[in-house]
Design an enzyme around this catalytic site. Structure first.
Site, short mmCIF file in Angstrom:
data_model
loop_
_atom_site.label_atom_id
_atom_site.label_comp_id
_atom_site.label_asym_id
_atom_site.label_seq_id
_atom_site.Cartn_x
_atom_site.Cartn_y
_atom_site.Cartn_z
N HIS A 167 42.10 -31.51 -27.58
CA HIS A 167 43.31 -32.09 -28.06
C HIS A 167 42.80 -32.68 -29.68
O HIS A 167 43.45 -32.90 -30.41
CB HIS A 167 44.24 -32.67 -27.30
CG HIS A 167 45.26 -33.05 -27.91
ND1 HIS A 167 45.97 -33.03 -29.88
CD2 HIS A 167 47.10 -32.90 -27.88
CE1 HIS A 167 47.20 -32.06 -30.10
NE2 HIS A 167 47.41 -33.39 -28.52
N ASP A 387 50.10 -12.50 -34.08
CA ASP A 387 49.55 -11.37 -32.94
C ASP A 387 48.27 -11.14 -33.21
O ASP A 387 48.01 -11.26 -34.49
CB ASP A 387 50.64 -10.18 -34.72
CG ASP A 387 50.52 -9.11 -34.46
OD1 ASP A 387 50.02 -8.68 -33.80
OD2 ASP A 387 51.45 -8.53 -35.43
#
Length: 464
Positions: A167, A387
């Site tokens: 993170h 995508d």
């Protein structure tokens, strides 16, 4: 379609984990993280998962695992810091040694179909450890790969892309930017449409540092912290709640009439959860309850503007505080005002003050006391748009409902569709079993009242 099942069991065949390196030589250098990136509260790995339905790729019969592996290697050329390793310098300062060693990649096949995961994909997901294999020795903050990716083919031709990120390197929008770059190259582009920008000095401490705000989010850690509530995970219950249009409308009616439409969905949900959770935990009336909201400053800097393509952490921990008795006794508008005020305090100067505080005080953790609750909104991060050549995911976002290592302390607001296909937000709440019963009762009461508001939220309970 099958109903969601937390008991779904399947087998996963994994190949040996490999290191995927940048496709071309990249610079060897040491890059400092910002003083927002390297605070203690971000020194952990965060998992994300994407489910993709079987569909022809843009080129026909491509293997998604091979396509993603190749695109990842090419994406690591402009994003070469991800192929390095974190080191720690004086004053706990984190930096990336850009070694080009690569990121961990796992290829896998599972003997399960996408439909078997149920008609409402939401965390917690069954067999998560199989879908994102914790490669031994890979989850340390320092000297470990910054990314672990597993691509798993399913029996039906669908596939799952799971990722674990350090993170300190990125927030949710920064990670989505990186994942979208992999997707663009997987679909045939030669370079990301948004070039990555490092420039972590934009959010580093000033010289000399000067703390100009009060930062309650990093206050003194109380002695009766997490152990009191979380000492026995067997006594904890987890319920996933779906909030669609009707549920949000019902909660909004508890706000002052002249302000109802001015509050965001996040403000409504965060305030409601804070109030219901306080009622459920039964603290003493004088106990200070804290709600921490993650507030992103992405796109809000002006002096200077944050460059487009910046993929570091850009949020602050905004804190609302109230005595437990007042929070329980007052209508929802009381909590709403406190949450909105806390969010409004996060300005450009506030972020600079946080960076200065980190440099001056050794990068402390945010408050993790018994009466602290944190909510992170990822509904606009863009996970659902990534995508790789097979269309958008049927679910994209956090792989686990809790943020960080402590059950019940923090939650994600995750965009999700219910089994009827309605768009909404899902949250998974973790509480001791008896407190959970009180939480559900209080929430049901808020959704029923005022009269004629139908309670339609769904929840699924599972033991932690």
């Amino acid at each position: 379609m099958a109903a969601p099942s937390s008991t779904l069991v399947f087998k996963v065949h994994r190949r040996e984990p490999e290191l995927v390196r940048p496709a071309k030589p990249t610079p060897y250098e040491v890059k400092l993280l910002s003083d927002i990136d390297d605070q203690q509260g971000l020194r952990f790995h965060i998992p994300v998962i994407q489910f993709y339905k079987h569909a022809p790729s843009i080129r026909g019969k491509d293997d998604p695992v091979a396509v993603i592996r190749r695109a990842l290697s090419e994406t690591l050329v402009p994003y070469y810091p991800f192929a390095g390793r974190l080191r720690e310098g004086p004053n706990r300062k984190l930096m990336v040694e850009c070694t080009g060693e690569g990121v961990l990649f796992v290829e896998a096949d599972a003997d399960v179909r996408l439909t078997e995961f149920g008609d409402q994909l939401q965390p917690p997901f069954p067999c998560m450890k199989e879908l994102l294999f914790d490669v031994p020795g890979s989850n340390a903050v320092l000297h470990s790969p910054l990314l672990l990716i597993q691509a798993t083919r399913l029996k039906c031709g669908s596939f799952i892309f799971a990722l674990r990120l350090s993170h300190c390197m990125s927030d949710a929008p920064g990670l989505v930017q990186f994942m979208s770059a992999i997707g663009e190259i997987a679909r045939g582009s030669h370079a990301p449409s948004i070039p990555p920008v490092w420039e972590r000095h934009f959010l580093s401490a000033r010289s000399p540092p000067r703390v100009t705000h009060t930062h309650r989010e990093y206050g003194q850690q109380a002695s009766n912290t997490l152990t009191t509530m979380h000492h026995n995970l067997d006594s904890m219950a987890q319920i996933s709640f779906f909030f669609g249009r009707s549920q949000l409308s019902a909660l909004r009616r508890h706000a002052p009439p002249h302000l109802r439409q001015s509050y965001s969905r996040f403000e409504i949900l965060a305030s409601c959860l804070w109030k219901c959770r306080t009622v459920a935990l039964r603290p003493g009336p004088e106990e200070t309850m804290r709600m921490i909201c993650l507030v992103s400053m992405r796109g809000k800097f002006s002096d200077p503007p944050l460059p487009v393509g910046y993929y570091g952490n850009t949020f602050a921990f905004a804190v609302a505080e109230a005595p437990a008795g007042e929070l329980c006794r007052n209508p929802l508008g009381y909590a709403l005002d406190l949450v909105r005020k806390a969010k409004g305090e996060v300005t450009e100067e506030y972020m600079k003050s946080v960076a200065d505080l980190m440099a001056l005080t050794g990068r402390p953790d945010f408050l993790k006391t018994r009466w602290t609750y944190l909510v992170s909104d990822v509904t606009r991060a863009g996970f659902e748009t990534v995508d790789f050549g097979w269309g958008s995911p049927v679910y994209g976002g956090p792989a686990e409902p809790d943020v960080g290592p402590v059950p019940g302390l923090a939650n994600f607001c995750i965009p999700c569709k219910n089994k009827e296909g309605e768009d909404g937000i899902v949250l998974a709440i973790s509480l001791p079993t008896q407190a959970m019963e009180r939480f559900v009762k209080e929430l049901e009461s808020m959704l029923k009242s005022p009269p004629n508001v139908t309670k339609t939220f769904t929840h699924v309970m599972s033991a932690l």
